[in-house]
Design an enzyme around this catalytic site. Structure first.
Site, PDB file in Angstrom:
ATOM      1  N   CYS A 125       0.840  -1.203   0.000  1.00  0.00           N
ATOM      2  CA  CYS A 125       0.000   0.000   0.000  1.00  0.00           C
ATOM      3  C   CYS A 125       0.873   1.250   0.000  1.00  0.00           C
ATOM      4  CB  CYS A 125      -0.995   0.016   1.149  1.00  0.00           C
ATOM      5  SG  CYS A 125      -2.378   1.150   0.810  1.00  0.00           S
ATOM      6  N   ASP A 194      -3.665   0.998   9.954  1.00  0.00           N
ATOM      7  CA  ASP A 194      -4.842   1.858  10.136  1.00  0.00           C
ATOM      8  C   ASP A 194      -5.338   1.784  11.568  1.00  0.00           C
ATOM      9  OD1 ASP A 194      -5.873   2.866   7.251  1.00  0.00           O
ATOM     10  OD2 ASP A 194      -4.819   0.959   7.114  1.00  0.00           O
TER      11      ASP A 194
HETATM   12  P1  RI2 Z   1      -0.167   6.098   6.798  1.00  0.00           P
HETATM   13  C1  RI2 Z   1      -3.934   3.356   4.287  1.00  0.00           C
HETATM   14  O1  RI2 Z   1      -5.310   3.186   4.116  1.00  0.00           O
HETATM   15  C2  RI2 Z   1      -3.172   2.060   4.110  1.00  0.00           C
HETATM   16  O2  RI2 Z   1      -3.835   0.941   4.655  1.00  0.00           O
HETATM   17  C3  RI2 Z   1      -1.915   2.401   4.860  1.00  0.00           C
HETATM   18  O3  RI2 Z   1      -1.132   1.266   5.181  1.00  0.00           O
HETATM   19  C4  RI2 Z   1      -2.502   3.073   6.093  1.00  0.00           C
HETATM   20  O4  RI2 Z   1      -3.589   3.854   5.589  1.00  0.00           O
HETATM   21  C5  RI2 Z   1      -1.571   3.902   6.913  1.00  0.00           C
HETATM   22  O5  RI2 Z   1      -1.087   4.968   6.152  1.00  0.00           O
HETATM   23  P2  RI2 Z   1      -6.161   3.821   2.870  1.00  0.00           P
HETATM   24  O6  RI2 Z   1      -6.560   5.220   3.308  1.00  0.00           O
HETATM   25  O7  RI2 Z   1      -0.937   6.772   7.892  1.00  0.00           O
HETATM   26  O8  RI2 Z   1      -5.320   3.793   1.631  1.00  0.00           O
HETATM   27  O9  RI2 Z   1       1.084   5.417   7.319  1.00  0.00           O
HETATM   28  O10 RI2 Z   1      -7.382   2.923   2.752  1.00  0.00           O
HETATM   29  O11 RI2 Z   1       0.120   7.029   5.641  1.00  0.00           O
END
Ligand code: RI2
Length: 316
Positions: A125, A194
């Site tokens: 991701c 998350d």
């Molecule tokens: P940071 C994201 O969720 C991903 O799952 C990623 O690993 C997590 O948030 C943490 O991201 P999405 O918003 O806070 O893409 O480390 O569904 O940037």
């Protein structure tokens, strides 16, 4: 921008990533408070509660969102006038945003110490916390190679490979299902989170738990990079983290789906990796074993079980 518009951007994932969502929500509450023109502090609090509820209803999984909203909203509690409450909210929001940015920097510094010269790192991701670890190690002059997954269905991996490319990091871009084929070439997996539950389970982008299983089998270290405001206090009460299931057209073209009446498309956005598959969680307070999640919730977020006991009456 109005709070409702910002909520729309979080819902549609124009604003995404657990940390960014939290900072955006804090800023939205601050600007929502500043825009209030009335003088009745009770009406102001109702107006703010409505705004907070709108933000909380956007996406259910990332705990950074309710933690940020609670931090900002609690600040107004002692205020007797609207200007006092507005000022308290402004200060709390700015403090949250600044500490969030510092937390990511600290995580980068601590996480980079887990990465050695010549290491191959796999990430999944697009996590600013995980990328902070990788990019800090790269800036320190360590020679790295990264495997980055595509991340179906929203392809957040594209954001990751762009950031790595622009920083000059040697990167391999792979489909999600290729992880096991390459895991023996990988020294270290680093993902974001998350949410982290009281028992140290990590909720992160769908596919993370499969990667953790592959890493476990290959004896590859699994690190999770997560600020402490991603730890979930209410899991102490046995509450579960809701896994967001997003619209099916992200996975399959509705025109094709319409021809397949017996097929149900499923699109969970996150999964749960049990604590036993995670070697360490890198927080701004240090790198901890996942089993220490309760201590972070109690001592750092200040949510001991005593807080809950104060609010609940047991039957006679
Ligand atoms: P940071 C994201 O969720 C991903 O799952 C990623 O690993 C997590 O948030 C943490 O991201 P999405 O918003 O806070 O893409 O480390 O569904 O940037």
């Amino acid at each position: 921008m109005l709070l409702n518009e910002i909520a729309g951007e979080i819902r549609s994932m124009e604003v995404r990533g657990a940390g960014r969502i939290a900072r955006t929500a804090a800023a939205a509450l601050r600007d929502h408070a500043t825009a209030y023109e009335g003088a009745d502090v009770h009406l102001f609090k109702e107006y703010m509660d409505e705004g907070a509820a709108t933000l909380l209803a956007t996406r259910p999984t990332a705990v950074s969102l309710p933690n940020a909203v609670r931090f900002v909203m609690n600040a107004k509690e002692g205020a007797g006038t609207v200007p006092e409450a507005q000022e308290a909210i402004r200060k709390a929001a700015d403090l949250f945003i600044l500490s969030s940015k510092h937390a990511v920097e600290w995580i980068g510094e601590i996480g980079a110490r887990h990465i050695s010269d010549g290491d191959v790192v796999l990430t999944h991701c697009n996590s600013e916390a995980a990328l902070a670890c990788i990019l800090t190690a790269h800036r320190q002059g360590k020679d790295l190679e990264v495997f980055a997954t595509e991340v179906r269905p929203r392809n957040q991996g594209l954001l990751t490979i762009r950031a790595l490319n622009d920083a000059g990091v040697k990167t391999n871009y792979i489909v999600d299902s290729a992880v096991r084929s390459f895991i023996n070439d990988v020294d270290l997996v680093v993902t974001g989170a998350d949410a982290v539950t009281a028992n140290g389970a990590v909720v992160n982008k769908i596919g993370t738990s499969q990667i953790a299983l592959a890493a476990h089998e290959a004896r590859t270290t699994m690190l999770v990079a997560a600020e402490t405001y991603k730890f979930a206090p209410r899991t102490l009460l046995g509450e579960r983290i809701e896994i967001e299931e997003r619209q099916t057209d992200e996975v399959l073209d509705p025109a094709v789906a319409a021809t397949l009446p017996n097929v149900r498309v499923r699109n969970p956005a996150f999964d749960v990796t049990p604590a036993r598959y995670v070697d360490e969680i890198v927080t701004e307070m240090g790198a901890i074993p996942p089993t220490m999640a309760y201590v972070i919730i109690r001592d750092h977020l200040g949510w001991g079980i005593e807080e809950f006991h104060k609010n609940f009456e047991l039957d006679e």
